[in-house]
Design an enzyme around this catalytic site. Sequence first.
Site, mmCIF file in Angstrom:
data_model
loop_
_atom_site.group_PDB
_atom_site.id
_atom_site.type_symbol
_atom_site.label_atom_id
_atom_site.label_comp_id
_atom_site.label_asym_id
_atom_site.label_seq_id
_atom_site.Cartn_x
_atom_site.Cartn_y
_atom_site.Cartn_z
ATOM 1 N N ARG A 258 -2.068 -10.289 -12.865
ATOM 2 C CA ARG A 258 -2.798 -8.831 -12.877
ATOM 3 C C ARG A 258 -2.163 -8.159 -14.054
ATOM 4 O O ARG A 258 -1.104 -8.181 -14.547
ATOM 5 C CB ARG A 258 -2.281 -8.023 -11.553
ATOM 6 C CG ARG A 258 -2.475 -6.732 -11.623
ATOM 7 C CD ARG A 258 -2.348 -6.023 -10.547
ATOM 8 N NE ARG A 258 -3.531 -6.522 -9.548
ATOM 9 C CZ ARG A 258 -3.552 -5.863 -8.265
ATOM 10 N NH1 ARG A 258 -2.718 -4.745 -7.849
ATOM 11 N NH2 ARG A 258 -4.563 -6.269 -7.557
ATOM 12 N N ARG B 138 -0.640 -6.448 -1.646
ATOM 13 C CA ARG B 138 -1.537 -7.468 -1.148
ATOM 14 C C ARG B 138 -1.900 -8.699 -1.931
ATOM 15 O O ARG B 138 -1.618 -9.657 -1.720
ATOM 16 C CB ARG B 138 -2.663 -6.933 -0.365
ATOM 17 C CG ARG B 138 -2.619 -6.328 1.045
ATOM 18 C CD ARG B 138 -3.490 -5.049 1.251
ATOM 19 N NE ARG B 138 -3.002 -4.341 0.413
ATOM 20 C CZ ARG B 138 -2.262 -3.167 0.787
ATOM 21 N NH1 ARG B 138 -1.898 -3.256 2.061
ATOM 22 N NH2 ARG B 138 -2.105 -2.231 0.001
ATOM 23 N N THR B 139 -2.169 -8.230 -2.976
ATOM 24 C CA THR B 139 -2.804 -9.341 -3.958
ATOM 25 C C THR B 139 -1.604 -10.296 -4.294
ATOM 26 O O THR B 139 -1.785 -11.427 -4.056
ATOM 27 C CB THR B 139 -3.390 -8.802 -5.163
ATOM 28 O OG1 THR B 139 -4.373 -7.831 -4.642
ATOM 29 C CG2 THR B 139 -4.052 -9.713 -5.921
HETATM 30 C C1 NCD Z 1 -6.997 -3.020 -5.146
HETATM 31 C C2 NCD Z 1 -6.833 -2.944 -6.658
HETATM 32 O O1 NCD Z 1 -5.590 -3.358 -7.032
HETATM 33 O O2 NCD Z 1 -7.891 -2.988 -7.442
HETATM 34 N N1 NCD Z 1 -6.120 -3.339 -4.358
HETATM 35 C C3 NCD Z 1 -6.106 -4.559 -4.007
HETATM 36 O O3 NCD Z 1 -5.783 -5.488 -4.760
HETATM 37 N N2 NCD Z 1 -6.189 -5.008 -2.826
HETATM 38 C C4 NCD Z 1 -7.634 -1.690 -4.952
HETATM 39 C C5 NCD Z 1 -6.874 -0.244 -5.283
HETATM 40 O O4 NCD Z 1 -5.821 -0.492 -5.700
HETATM 41 O O5 NCD Z 1 -7.478 0.651 -5.038
#
Ligand code: NCD
Length: 306
Positions: A101, A51-52
């Site tokens: 990230r 998603r991100t």
């Molecule tokens: C989260 C993350 O990456 O911290 N996911 C996200 O970005 N939607 C939560 C997770 O991975 O549990």
Amino acid sequence: MRHLMSPLDFSVEELDELLTLAQDIEAHPDKYAHACDGKKLATLFYEPSTRTRLSHEAAMLNLGGSIMGFSSADSSSAAKGESVSDTIRTISCYADICAMRHPKEGAPMVACQHSSIPVINAGDGGHQHPTQTLTDLLTILNVKGRLNNMTIGLCGDLKFGRTVHSLIHALVRYTGIKFVMISPEELRLPDYMRHDVLDKQNISYKEVVRLEDAMPELDILYMTRVQKERFFNEEDYVRMKDFYILDKKKMKLAPEDMYVLHPLPRVNEISVEIDDDPRAAYFKQMQYGVYVRMALILTLLDIHVD
Ligand code: NCD
């Protein structure tokens, strides 16, 4: 030039403006379709994501811009030993804005110190995840109509869950917020969050282990996944992973207007049997993530649409 490392990089007023912009984008997407013509977003993902990464990319594409990037450390020069600071110097020559990230806490912060383009922290280790927080705030605002006077239950891995840490940082600045921290003893919210953020600002919170005990008083239940990748040994993870499972029976204990959020991905902590419950807001939440990231890109690039 502005970066986004933590939700605290925006004042509450700026956050309100950003959320209002996201709501306008949802209502009038055509108005924004060419706002970023000719601009490029780079996504630098050293850790897995669905998603991100894709919502940042969808956001830039929806604004008329283009995208480039890598989705794992092994497909970038990190695998050859390149530092984050050298990588960002490179990306600064190719793109107008980037989202990073990284498994190491603070890596995006190092990047922004060597960057000549805005850097968005798209999650750094167990530390922060500010764009998820923007998504969460927009979701709460859209389902509840407000961001103050509410009791928020945070459930699951409060120790390693970076989305929880960022959300707490953001919410303590609104009035009348109470938290119920729901976790097993071993996955409690870290001391630095309890003492330096909650206690210091006199925020009302309690800690419980049983989800059932918390349900009746909540306005929002924020579920999280046990963060497998941050555990030091597999055994502890296996013991913790199914500690909470939100199902129909537990949802019966909750108020009619208590909404369930989850940053996703879910593993077992939310049973699919509640996906059709009108209070399940986690799929809407991921859609809102695109609008809010469109608003964020416009804000960081200082682009205004009349
Ligand atoms: C989260 C993350 O990456 O911290 N996911 C996200 O970005 N939607 C939560 C997770 O991975 O549990």
